[in-house]
Design an enzyme around this catalytic site. Structure first.
Site, PDB file in Angstrom:
ATOM      1  N   TYR A 193       0.836  -1.208   0.000  1.00 49.43           N
ATOM      2  CA  TYR A 193       0.000   0.000   0.000  1.00 49.43           C
ATOM      3  C   TYR A 193       0.873   1.261   0.000  1.00 49.43           C
ATOM      4  O   TYR A 193       0.637   2.201  -0.758  1.00 49.43           O
ATOM      5  CB  TYR A 193      -0.902  -0.067   1.237  1.00 49.43           C
ATOM      6  CG  TYR A 193      -1.912   1.035   1.386  1.00 49.43           C
ATOM      7  CD1 TYR A 193      -3.037   1.101   0.571  1.00 49.43           C
ATOM      8  CD2 TYR A 193      -1.762   1.997   2.389  1.00 49.43           C
ATOM      9  CE1 TYR A 193      -3.991   2.098   0.745  1.00 49.43           C
ATOM     10  CE2 TYR A 193      -2.718   2.991   2.575  1.00 49.43           C
ATOM     11  CZ  TYR A 193      -3.829   3.046   1.754  1.00 49.43           C
ATOM     12  OH  TYR A 193      -4.762   4.034   1.936  1.00 49.43           O
TER      13      TYR A 193
ATOM     14  N   LYS B 241       0.953   4.159  -2.785  1.00 47.56           N
ATOM     15  CA  LYS B 241       0.502   5.501  -2.404  1.00 47.56           C
ATOM     16  C   LYS B 241       1.594   6.544  -2.602  1.00 47.56           C
ATOM     17  O   LYS B 241       1.300   7.690  -2.939  1.00 47.56           O
ATOM     18  CB  LYS B 241       0.008   5.508  -0.953  1.00 47.56           C
ATOM     19  CG  LYS B 241      -1.338   4.782  -0.766  1.00 47.56           C
ATOM     20  CD  LYS B 241      -2.383   5.286  -1.736  1.00 47.56           C
ATOM     21  CE  LYS B 241      -3.801   5.133  -1.260  1.00 47.56           C
ATOM     22  NZ  LYS B 241      -4.781   5.536  -2.304  1.00 47.56           N
TER      23      LYS B 241
HETATM   24  P1  NAD Z   1     -13.634   2.448   1.152  1.00 49.71           P
HETATM   25  O1  NAD Z   1     -13.178   1.039   1.229  1.00 49.71           O
HETATM   26  O2  NAD Z   1     -14.660   2.922   2.098  1.00 49.71           O
HETATM   27  O3  NAD Z   1     -14.159   2.771  -0.314  1.00 49.71           O
HETATM   28  C1  NAD Z   1     -13.420   2.417  -1.443  1.00 49.71           C
HETATM   29  C2  NAD Z   1     -14.396   2.143  -2.563  1.00 49.71           C
HETATM   30  O4  NAD Z   1     -13.617   1.883  -3.737  1.00 49.71           O
HETATM   31  C3  NAD Z   1     -15.267   0.919  -2.340  1.00 49.71           C
HETATM   32  O5  NAD Z   1     -16.629   1.256  -2.560  1.00 49.71           O
HETATM   33  C4  NAD Z   1     -14.774  -0.102  -3.370  1.00 49.71           C
HETATM   34  O6  NAD Z   1     -15.807  -0.920  -3.891  1.00 49.71           O
HETATM   35  C5  NAD Z   1     -14.216   0.797  -4.433  1.00 49.71           C
HETATM   36  N1  NAD Z   1     -13.161   0.162  -5.227  1.00 49.71           N
HETATM   37  C6  NAD Z   1     -12.097  -0.527  -4.776  1.00 49.71           C
HETATM   38  N2  NAD Z   1     -11.346  -0.928  -5.800  1.00 49.71           N
HETATM   39  C7  NAD Z   1     -11.943  -0.496  -6.931  1.00 49.71           C
HETATM   40  C8  NAD Z   1     -11.619  -0.573  -8.299  1.00 49.71           C
HETATM   41  N3  NAD Z   1     -10.526  -1.223  -8.732  1.00 49.71           N
HETATM   42  N4  NAD Z   1     -12.440   0.020  -9.183  1.00 49.71           N
HETATM   43  C9  NAD Z   1     -13.541   0.683  -8.771  1.00 49.71           C
HETATM   44  N5  NAD Z   1     -13.904   0.772  -7.490  1.00 49.71           N
HETATM   45  C10 NAD Z   1     -13.098   0.203  -6.573  1.00 49.71           C
HETATM   46  O7  NAD Z   1     -12.287   3.330   1.288  1.00 49.71           O
HETATM   47  P2  NAD Z   1     -12.091   4.878   1.658  1.00 49.71           P
HETATM   48  O8  NAD Z   1     -11.627   4.959   3.048  1.00 49.71           O
HETATM   49  O9  NAD Z   1     -13.259   5.679   1.221  1.00 49.71           O
HETATM   50  O10 NAD Z   1     -10.813   5.206   0.757  1.00 49.71           O
HETATM   51  C11 NAD Z   1     -10.851   6.006  -0.399  1.00 49.71           C
HETATM   52  C12 NAD Z   1      -9.426   6.294  -0.814  1.00 49.71           C
HETATM   53  O11 NAD Z   1      -8.760   7.053   0.196  1.00 49.71           O
HETATM   54  C13 NAD Z   1      -8.568   5.055  -1.033  1.00 49.71           C
HETATM   55  O12 NAD Z   1      -7.692   5.267  -2.113  1.00 49.71           O
HETATM   56  C14 NAD Z   1      -7.762   4.956   0.242  1.00 49.71           C
HETATM   57  O13 NAD Z   1      -6.561   4.242   0.078  1.00 49.71           O
HETATM   58  C15 NAD Z   1      -7.544   6.419   0.536  1.00 49.71           C
HETATM   59  N6  NAD Z   1      -7.247   6.684   1.932  1.00 49.71           N
HETATM   60  C16 NAD Z   1      -8.230   6.572   2.866  1.00 49.71           C
HETATM   61  C17 NAD Z   1      -7.927   6.847   4.179  1.00 49.71           C
HETATM   62  C18 NAD Z   1      -8.989   6.809   5.222  1.00 49.71           C
HETATM   63  O14 NAD Z   1      -8.682   7.237   6.361  1.00 49.71           O
HETATM   64  N7  NAD Z   1     -10.206   6.379   4.931  1.00 49.71           N
HETATM   65  C19 NAD Z   1      -6.616   7.174   4.553  1.00 49.71           C
HETATM   66  C20 NAD Z   1      -5.646   7.278   3.582  1.00 49.71           C
HETATM   67  C21 NAD Z   1      -5.980   7.038   2.272  1.00 49.71           C
END
Ligand code: NAD
Length: 303
Positions: free
Chosen positions: A164, A168
Site C-alpha cells: 500500500y 501511495k
Molecule cells: P472504502 O473502502 O470505504 O471505499 C473504497 C471504494 O472503492 C469501495 O466502494 C470499493 O468498492 C471501491 N473500489 C475498490 N477498488 C476499486 C476498483 N478497482 N475500481 C472501482 N472501485 C473500486 O475506502 P475509503 O476509506 O473511502 O478510501 C478512499 C481512498 O482514500 C482510497 O484510495 C484509500 O486508500 C484512501 N485513503 C483513505 C484513508 C482513510 O482514512 N479512509 C486514509 C488514507 C488514504
C-alpha cells in the site's frame, strides 16, 4: 444550494464513489451542480467480488435530491471503459477524482505476490488508467482538474503495508510528473493524503474518533482542488478531521566534497550531512542539478 464554488456544466468522474470518501465527494459535487459519473466495482475491502449496489446507492441518493449522476461498475483498472461511458453519457470530462482502493495488509514475512500485485493494480494502475484515458480529451479542451489519493502510510511508511505504501507514494510521484506535462494545457493535478471514517478505518479507530473524522471533513479540500479557481499544480495536501495543510520537500545544506572522497570522509561529516539547519525547499530535479553545477564551479573557480 451549497456554496459559491459551483460546477455547473462540469462532468466529474469519481472512482470508488459507491462508499466511504468517494461517496461523500459525489454527493457534494452533485449538490454544486456537477454531472457525476459514480464509478464503483463494489468489491470487498481486500478487492474481492463485485456488486452494483454501492454505485447504484450513491446515484439514487444524488437523484433523490435532484442531482445528475450515472453509475459505472467497471474496475478502475479499465479507465477506457469508464471514460467512454462518461463521454457517451455526458459528452465531456472535466474532473477526475482517483479515489478507488483496497487494502491487503501483511508483514513482509506473510505478504504474497498477489497481495502486492492487487494493491498496485487497484491504486497505482487505476490512477494511471483513468487519467490516461481522459488525457487527450482534457488536453484538447484545454481544461482539467485531477486529484489523486495518497496516504500517510505512503508518505511516512506503516508497519505491514509495504504494498500500500509503495503504491501511495507512487501515486504522488505520478502527480508530480504529470503536473509538469499538464501545466501548459491548463490541467492541474494534485494529491491528497486524507484520514477519514470509512470501512477502511473502521477497525483502526474507536467510534468516538470515527465520528470526529467523518468523511464530510475531507470533501471541502477536494472541492477546492477540483474547482477552476485552483492554481496549485503538483502539490500534496494532508487533510483530516477539519485540518487542511500542505506538504513540501525539505533538504539540508549537505556537504560538498570538491576532491576525491571516501566513505570515511562521509562518515566524518555525518552530522553536517544530516543537519537541516540551513535547509532549502527543492521543487524540481533541475534545481538540484543546477545546485551541483554551482558547487562544482565554486570549488574550481573560487571567488
Ligand atoms: P472504502 O473502502 O470505504 O471505499 C473504497 C471504494 O472503492 C469501495 O466502494 C470499493 O468498492 C471501491 N473500489 C475498490 N477498488 C476499486 C476498483 N478497482 N475500481 C472501482 N472501485 C473500486 O475506502 P475509503 O476509506 O473511502 O478510501 C478512499 C481512498 O482514500 C482510497 O484510495 C484509500 O486508500 C484512501 N485513503 C483513505 C484513508 C482513510 O482514512 N479512509 C486514509 C488514507 C488514504
Amino acid at each position: 444550494m451549497a456554496g459559491r464554488l459551483r460546477f455547473d456544466n462540469r462532468v466529474v468522474v469519481i472512482t470508488g464513489a459507491g462508499s466511504g470518501l468517494g461517496k461523500a465527494y459525489a454527493l457534494e459535487f452533485a449538490k454544486r451542480g456537477a454531472k457525476v459519473v459514480v464509478n464503483d466495482l463494489g468489491c470487498s475491502l481486500s478487492g474481492e467480488g463485485s456488486s452494483h449496489g454501492p454505485a447504484d446507492s450513491t446515484v439514487a441518493e444524488i437523484k433523490q435530491t435532484g442531482g445528475i449522476a450515472f453509475p459505472n461498475y467497471d474496475s478502475a483498472e479499465f479507465g477506457d471503459k469508464i471514460i467512454k461511458a462518461a463521454l457517451d453519457h455526458f459528452g465531456r470530462v472535466d474532473i477526475i477524482i482517483n479515489n478507488a482502493g483496497v487494502l491487503r495488509d501483511n508483514s513482509m514475512v506473510k505478504i504474497t505476490e498477489k497481495d502486492w500485485d492487487t494493491v498496485q493494480r487497484f491504486h497505482l494502475k487505476t490512477t494511471f488508467s483513468v487519467t490516461k484515458s481522459a488525457w487527450n480529451h482534457m488536453k484538447n479542451q484545454r481544461y482539467g482538474r485531477i486529484i489523486n489519493t495518497s496516504s500517510g502510510a505512503g508518505l511516512y511508511g506503516n508497519f505491514g503495508q509495504v504494498n500500500y505504501s509503495s503504491a501511495k507514494m507512487g501515486i504522488h510521484g505520478f502527480t508530480q510528473s504529470l503536473a509538469k506535462e499538464g501545466e501548459k494545457h491548463n490541467i492541474k493535478i494534485n494529491t491528497i493524503a486524507p484520514i477519514g471514517a470509512s470501512r477502511m478505518t473502521s477497525s483502526i479507530f474507536t467510534k468516538d474518533i470515527l465520528e470526529m473524522l467523518s468523511a464530510d471533513k475531507i470533501v471541502p479540500l477536494i472541492i477546492c482542488l477540483a474547482h477552476e479557481n485552483c492554481s496549485d499544480n503538483g502539490a500534496l495536501f494532508e487533510t483530516s478531521g477539519g485540518w487542511v495543510t500542505k506538504l513540501r520537500w525539505q533538504r539540508g545544506k549537505g556537504t560538498f566534497f570538491s576532491k576525491n572522497f571516501t566513505a570515511e570522509d562521509i562518515e566524518k561529516h555525518w552530522v553536517e550531512i544530516n543537519s537541516f539547519e540551513h535547509c532549502d525547499y527543492p521543487r524540481n530535479g533541475n534545481e538540484t542539478f543546477q545546485k551541483v553545477l554551482t558547487l562544482m564551479e565554486e570549488a574550481n573557480f573560487p571567488k
